[in-house]
Scaffold this active site. Structure first.
Site, short mmCIF file in Angstrom:
data_model
loop_
_atom_site.label_atom_id
_atom_site.label_comp_id
_atom_site.label_asym_id
_atom_site.label_seq_id
_atom_site.Cartn_x
_atom_site.Cartn_y
_atom_site.Cartn_z
N LYS A 126 61.10 41.49 -11.16
CA LYS A 126 60.21 40.39 -10.79
C LYS A 126 60.95 39.17 -10.24
O LYS A 126 60.37 38.36 -9.54
CB LYS A 126 59.37 39.97 -12.00
CG LYS A 126 58.36 41.01 -12.47
CD LYS A 126 57.04 40.76 -11.85
CE LYS A 126 55.87 41.58 -12.38
NZ LYS A 126 56.08 42.56 -13.42
N GLU A 171 51.33 54.65 -13.54
CA GLU A 171 50.79 53.62 -14.42
C GLU A 171 50.47 54.23 -15.79
O GLU A 171 50.44 55.44 -15.95
CB GLU A 171 49.54 52.98 -13.80
CG GLU A 171 48.39 53.92 -13.60
CD GLU A 171 47.25 53.28 -12.82
OE1 GLU A 171 47.24 52.07 -12.62
OE2 GLU A 171 46.34 54.04 -12.42
N SER A 220 62.22 49.56 -13.92
CA SER A 220 61.80 48.23 -13.45
C SER A 220 62.17 47.06 -14.34
O SER A 220 62.18 45.92 -13.89
CB SER A 220 60.30 48.23 -13.18
OG SER A 220 59.58 48.61 -14.32
N GLY A 278 45.59 52.51 -18.68
CA GLY A 278 45.29 51.54 -17.63
C GLY A 278 45.31 52.21 -16.27
O GLY A 278 46.13 51.89 -15.43
N ASP A 317 43.44 52.07 -13.68
CA ASP A 317 42.64 51.44 -12.61
C ASP A 317 43.24 51.71 -11.23
O ASP A 317 42.50 51.87 -10.25
CB ASP A 317 42.52 49.94 -12.84
CG ASP A 317 43.88 49.26 -12.82
OD1 ASP A 317 44.65 49.46 -13.79
OD2 ASP A 317 44.19 48.54 -11.86
N SER A 370 52.17 38.39 -18.03
CA SER A 370 52.37 38.97 -19.35
C SER A 370 53.84 38.90 -19.74
O SER A 370 54.22 39.39 -20.78
CB SER A 370 51.87 40.41 -19.38
OG SER A 370 52.64 41.18 -18.49
C1 LIG Z 1 55.37 43.65 -13.67
C2 LIG Z 1 56.09 44.86 -14.04
C3 LIG Z 1 55.70 46.12 -13.54
C4 LIG Z 1 54.51 46.29 -12.64
O1 LIG Z 1 54.71 45.65 -11.41
P1 LIG Z 1 53.49 45.29 -10.45
O2 LIG Z 1 54.11 44.64 -9.29
O3 LIG Z 1 52.56 44.40 -11.21
O4 LIG Z 1 52.82 46.58 -10.14
C5 LIG Z 1 56.46 47.22 -13.87
N1 LIG Z 1 57.53 47.11 -14.69
C6 LIG Z 1 57.92 45.94 -15.21
C7 LIG Z 1 59.10 45.92 -16.09
C8 LIG Z 1 57.22 44.78 -14.90
O5 LIG Z 1 57.61 43.60 -15.42
#
Ligand SMILES: *Cc1c(COP(=O)(O)O)cnc(C)c1O
Length: 340
Positions: free
Chosen positions: A72, A223, A323, A227, A229, A97
């Site tokens: 992010k 996902e 991620s 969730g 969606d 979140s």
């Molecule tokens: C926010 C986040 C996601 C999902 O990313 P989006 O861009 O909202 O789809 C996945 N993994 C981690 C660790 C995140 O912080």
């Protein structure tokens, strides 16, 4: 756009079926220049064990080692960098979140912009503490009863702040895409790229990069099962909104894709899959024991689908996004069974 999701996202229904506002690969390339030197170029890891388990050649992009612990930071830094000087000086606000909050808090500190963060009161304590630790003003809300987006708009207006949402934003999507740009630069062309899916910033940005840099690459989003969606939206061809899902993947508890992320996902993504919380826990254990990595539940989404055989990766070159790595040590120990 018929669905309440787009309407709730603020001024987005005006762009119905209009792709002019969508980011392109050029935006991803510009984002890569903006974040160079500020974001880490995270390692691309391989694992013979994972390859043997799946029959593919897997390239893991380790964004758990990114600044502030998740991918992010890329979108946050890019979006704040892109602001006009005066707006940056007044400050930014966001709702999240957790990981987007920390990313905005750190990026805004680095770029000299005051940050206000609206976070759910039940977010992991480590995430709230880290966000405050970066110097941001944290406002807590109840995620089951309060509308964070309305609250965000209210405070933004009252204080003259620029709202930077966690995924449905051109510069955020473009910033997230830089992770796939780096992955393909490092690993070479891919047959498949598997990303983690919440609101779709990561998946949409990665799809833009893959389409440009690795022609023919299939792009898959994963996902949490609770969730789904994104999967439903993808299959029904419209943004489906669900109640806040109960899952350990706290970074993917978004209730709907955004109009921007959905438009890109619909056009560029091959499929969306779901995994269970149990599969996420198994994957956390795999990363800890085999690859010596601390990965948060949400960060395991893509890998969980691949390691559980949900994606056809046999004899293919496969990019897998790890991620994020922000998980309380106590939670990590409890979930992985490391607690005694
Ligand atoms: C926010 C986040 C996601 C999902 O990313 P989006 O861009 O909202 O789809 C996945 N993994 C981690 C660790 C995140 O912080």
């Amino acid at each position: 756009m018929g669905s309440g999701a787009a309407d709730r996202d603020g001024a987005t229904s005006m762009r119905d079926a209009d792709t002019d506002g969508l980011p392109t690969f050029a935006d991803v390339a510009r984002a890569a220049e903006r974040i160079a030197g500020a974001a880490h170029r995270t390692p691309v890891l391989t694992s013979r064990t994972a390859d043997a388990m799946t029959g593919g050649k897997l390239f893991f992009k380790a964004e758990n080692l990114q600044r502030a612990g998740a991918f992010k930071f890329r979108g946050a830094y890019n979006a704040i960098s892109a602001l006009p000087e005066a707006a940056r000086a007044r400050g930014v606000i966001t709702f999240s979140s957790g990981n987007h909050a920390q990313a905005i808090a750190l990026a805004s500190r680095l770029l000299g912009a005051p940050a206000t963060i609206i976070m759910p009161g039940d977010a992991p304590a480590a995430k709230i503490a880290a966000t405050r630790g970066y110097g941001a003003d944290v406002v807590l809300y109840d995620r089951y009863t309060q509308d964070r987006e309305a609250l965000g708009r209210e405070i933004a207006q009252a204080r003259g702040l620029t709202l930077i949402p966690p995924f449905n934003h051109r510069d955020v999507i473009a910033g997230q895409g830089t992770l796939a740009l780096e992955l393909i630069e490092t690993a070479g062309p891919l047959d498949v790229l598997v990303a983690c899916l919440g609101g779709g910033g990561q998946l949409a940005g990665c799809a833009l990069a893959a389409a440009e840099l690795s022609q023919g690459c299939r792009v898959i989003g994963v996902e949490p099962e609770a969730g789904d969606d994104g999967q439903r939206s993808f299959r029904e061809g419209r943004i489906v909104t669900i109640p806040v899902p109960r899952t350990i993947a706290d970074g993917a508890q978004s209730t709907a894709l955004g109009d921007l992320t959905f438009a890109i996902i619909r056009a560029q993504v091959t499929d969306i899959l779901t995994v269970t919380d149990a599969q996420l826990v198994e994957t956390m254990r795999f990363f800890a024991s085999r690859m010596k990595l601390v990965v948060e539940p949400t960060g395991c989404l893509a890998a969980a689908a691949v390691l559980n055989g949900l994606v056809d990766v046999r004899d293919k070159r496969v990019g897998v996004v790890i991620s994020g790595g922000n998980v309380d040590l106590a939670t990590f120990a409890r979930l992985t069974g490391a607690a005694t």
